[in-house]
Write a protein that holds these residues in place. Sequence first.
Motif, PDB file in Angstrom:
ATOM      1  N   SER A  23       6.974  -7.615 -57.102  1.00 43.25           N
ATOM      2  CA  SER A  23       5.773  -7.611 -57.871  1.00 43.25           C
ATOM      3  C   SER A  23       4.895  -8.720 -57.504  1.00 43.25           C
ATOM      4  N   GLU A  24       5.567  -9.740 -57.114  1.00 46.16           N
ATOM      5  CA  GLU A  24       4.886 -11.152 -56.770  1.00 46.16           C
ATOM      6  C   GLU A  24       4.673 -11.286 -55.300  1.00 46.16           C
ATOM      7  N   ILE A  25       5.412 -10.591 -54.675  1.00 42.88           N
ATOM      8  CA  ILE A  25       4.831 -10.485 -53.238  1.00 42.88           C
ATOM      9  C   ILE A  25       3.586  -9.623 -52.757  1.00 42.88           C
ATOM     10  N   GLU A  26       2.579 -10.650 -52.214  1.00 40.32           N
ATOM     11  CA  GLU A  26       1.252  -9.785 -51.789  1.00 40.32           C
ATOM     12  C   GLU A  26       1.423  -9.245 -50.655  1.00 40.32           C
ATOM     13  N   LEU A  27       0.776  -8.064 -50.562  1.00 43.61           N
ATOM     14  CA  LEU A  27       0.730  -7.619 -49.031  1.00 43.61           C
ATOM     15  C   LEU A  27      -0.987  -7.640 -48.554  1.00 43.61           C
ATOM     16  N   VAL A  28      -0.969  -8.122 -47.477  1.00 43.71           N
ATOM     17  CA  VAL A  28      -2.484  -8.014 -46.879  1.00 43.71           C
ATOM     18  C   VAL A  28      -2.583  -7.191 -45.536  1.00 43.71           C
ATOM     19  N   LYS A  29      -3.884  -6.664 -45.619  1.00 45.07           N
ATOM     20  CA  LYS A  29      -4.143  -5.742 -44.424  1.00 45.07           C
ATOM     21  C   LYS A  29      -4.275  -6.694 -43.050  1.00 45.07           C
ATOM     22  N   LYS A  30      -3.505  -5.938 -41.976  1.00 50.80           N
ATOM     23  CA  LYS A  30      -3.623  -6.562 -40.626  1.00 50.80           C
ATOM     24  C   LYS A  30      -3.684  -5.483 -39.974  1.00 50.80           C
ATOM     25  N   ARG A  31      -4.561  -5.739 -38.922  1.00 49.21           N
ATOM     26  CA  ARG A  31      -4.600  -4.800 -37.683  1.00 49.21           C
ATOM     27  C   ARG A  31      -3.875  -5.560 -36.423  1.00 49.21           C
ATOM     28  N   VAL A  32      -2.874  -4.489 -36.072  1.00 47.17           N
ATOM     29  CA  VAL A  32      -1.976  -5.009 -35.079  1.00 47.17           C
ATOM     30  C   VAL A  32      -2.126  -3.970 -33.590  1.00 47.17           C
ATOM     31  N   LEU A  33      -1.330  -4.366 -32.686  1.00 49.66           N
ATOM     32  CA  LEU A  33      -1.280  -3.730 -31.359  1.00 49.66           C
ATOM     33  C   LEU A  33      -2.893  -3.489 -31.002  1.00 49.66           C
ATOM     34  N   SER A  34      -3.542  -4.627 -30.648  1.00 48.62           N
ATOM     35  CA  SER A  34      -4.881  -4.491 -30.061  1.00 48.62           C
ATOM     36  C   SER A  34      -5.817  -3.619 -31.008  1.00 48.62           C
ATOM     37  N   GLU A  35      -5.769  -3.642 -32.142  1.00 48.22           N
ATOM     38  CA  GLU A  35      -6.360  -2.851 -33.234  1.00 48.22           C
ATOM     39  C   GLU A  35      -6.265  -1.586 -33.421  1.00 48.22           C
ATOM     40  N   ARG A  36      -5.526  -0.916 -32.678  1.00 51.28           N
ATOM     41  CA  ARG A  36      -4.778   0.387 -32.861  1.00 51.28           C
ATOM     42  C   ARG A  36      -4.206   0.778 -34.309  1.00 51.28           C
ATOM     43  N   VAL A  37      -3.901  -0.160 -35.021  1.00 45.67           N
ATOM     44  CA  VAL A  37      -2.947   0.115 -36.055  1.00 45.67           C
ATOM     45  C   VAL A  37      -3.471  -0.934 -37.281  1.00 45.67           C
ATOM     46  N   GLU A  38      -3.528  -0.201 -38.602  1.00 48.76           N
ATOM     47  CA  GLU A  38      -3.910  -1.014 -39.787  1.00 48.76           C
ATOM     48  C   GLU A  38      -2.769  -0.775 -40.804  1.00 48.76           C
ATOM     49  N   VAL A  39      -2.264  -1.834 -41.070  1.00 46.68           N
ATOM     50  CA  VAL A  39      -0.998  -1.795 -42.048  1.00 46.68           C
ATOM     51  C   VAL A  39      -0.932  -2.983 -42.786  1.00 46.68           C
ATOM     52  N   LEU A  40      -0.366  -2.828 -44.099  1.00 45.24           N
ATOM     53  CA  LEU A  40      -0.093  -3.856 -45.077  1.00 45.24           C
ATOM     54  C   LEU A  40       1.080  -4.711 -44.478  1.00 45.24           C
ATOM     55  N   ILE A  41       1.076  -6.005 -44.566  1.00 50.17           N
ATOM     56  CA  ILE A  41       2.124  -6.934 -44.380  1.00 50.17           C
ATOM     57  C   ILE A  41       2.301  -8.112 -45.390  1.00 50.17           C
ATOM     58  N   PRO A  42       3.189  -8.326 -45.454  1.00 44.56           N
ATOM     59  CA  PRO A  42       3.444  -9.394 -46.605  1.00 44.56           C
ATOM     60  C   PRO A  42       2.826 -10.576 -46.118  1.00 44.56           C
ATOM     61  N   LYS A  43       2.070 -11.036 -47.248  1.00 44.42           N
ATOM     62  CA  LYS A  43       1.418 -12.363 -47.003  1.00 44.42           C
ATOM     63  C   LYS A  43       2.551 -13.564 -46.662  1.00 44.42           C
ATOM     64  N   GLY A  44       2.313 -14.177 -45.651  1.00 44.99           N
ATOM     65  CA  GLY A  44       3.014 -15.438 -45.304  1.00 44.99           C
ATOM     66  C   GLY A  44       3.985 -14.769 -44.259  1.00 44.99           C
ATOM     67  N   PHE A  45       3.882 -13.831 -43.694  1.00 48.46           N
ATOM     68  CA  PHE A  45       4.632 -13.351 -42.466  1.00 48.46           C
ATOM     69  C   PHE A  45       4.177 -13.836 -41.345  1.00 48.46           C
ATOM     70  N   GLU A  46       4.830 -14.245 -40.412  1.00 47.65           N
ATOM     71  CA  GLU A  46       4.134 -14.353 -39.056  1.00 47.65           C
ATOM     72  C   GLU A  46       4.544 -13.815 -38.066  1.00 47.65           C
ATOM     73  N   VAL A  47       3.866 -13.766 -37.070  1.00 45.38           N
ATOM     74  CA  VAL A  47       4.599 -13.081 -35.844  1.00 45.38           C
ATOM     75  C   VAL A  47       5.670 -13.968 -35.040  1.00 45.38           C
ATOM     76  N   MET A  48       6.502 -13.369 -34.793  1.00 44.03           N
ATOM     77  CA  MET A  48       8.053 -13.917 -34.167  1.00 44.03           C
ATOM     78  C   MET A  48       7.307 -14.461 -32.764  1.00 44.03           C
ATOM     79  N   THR A  49       8.035 -15.468 -32.561  1.00 47.42           N
ATOM     80  CA  THR A  49       7.742 -16.164 -31.340  1.00 47.42           C
ATOM     81  C   THR A  49       8.592 -15.744 -30.157  1.00 47.42           C
TER      82      THR A  49
END
Length: 180
Positions: A23-49
């Motif tokens: 309940s304390e983890i915020e999900l934020v909308k992100k567009r991924v894969l060159s804008e092909r997909v919109e999905v909620l992703i946990p706030k603070g998550f980063e793209v893996m190098t």
Amino acid sequence: MKKIVLLLLTSCASLLMAARPASEIELVKKRVLSERVEVLIPKGFEVMTEQQMDFAYAHASSRPSVVFTNNNLVSLAFNYSDNDADQDMVQVYQDNFAKAYHKQYKQTTWFGEGVKEVGNRKVGYLEFMKPEMGHEVYTLVFFTDVQGKLLICTFNCADRQKPEWEPLAKRILNSLKANS
């Protein structure tokens, strides 16, 4: 010394995030894969190098297109494949994936599988706990067609984190929007 202290603080912050109630983890909308997909992703998550991906997927037969993570404790991977797909094929993929996973992962605890409607689109899913490198991993795999190709998303976390992350994994699945 400062680098070590900073590394320890970063690791502790990541562990605290992983241990927070869902309940304390915020999900934020992100567009991924060159804008092909919109999905909620946990706030603070980063793209893996690239280095992290090389390490994490060194022994994998294929590597995801993009992976979001909180320092490798929890991950959400997107694999935009070259496999043709459309809405009529989602059930076929689900049947084939279920058969293959049940055969490959014999020591797996299954929680669910099937096809569901998400935003007027068919999305297949497999939900299970499997042994991996000496511990159990909770996994939610979900997939659909995006612009004529198969998109496979995989959410993973350690078994001890399942109570906190399972509801969020399902919210992520239910937030999936594909641009046709």
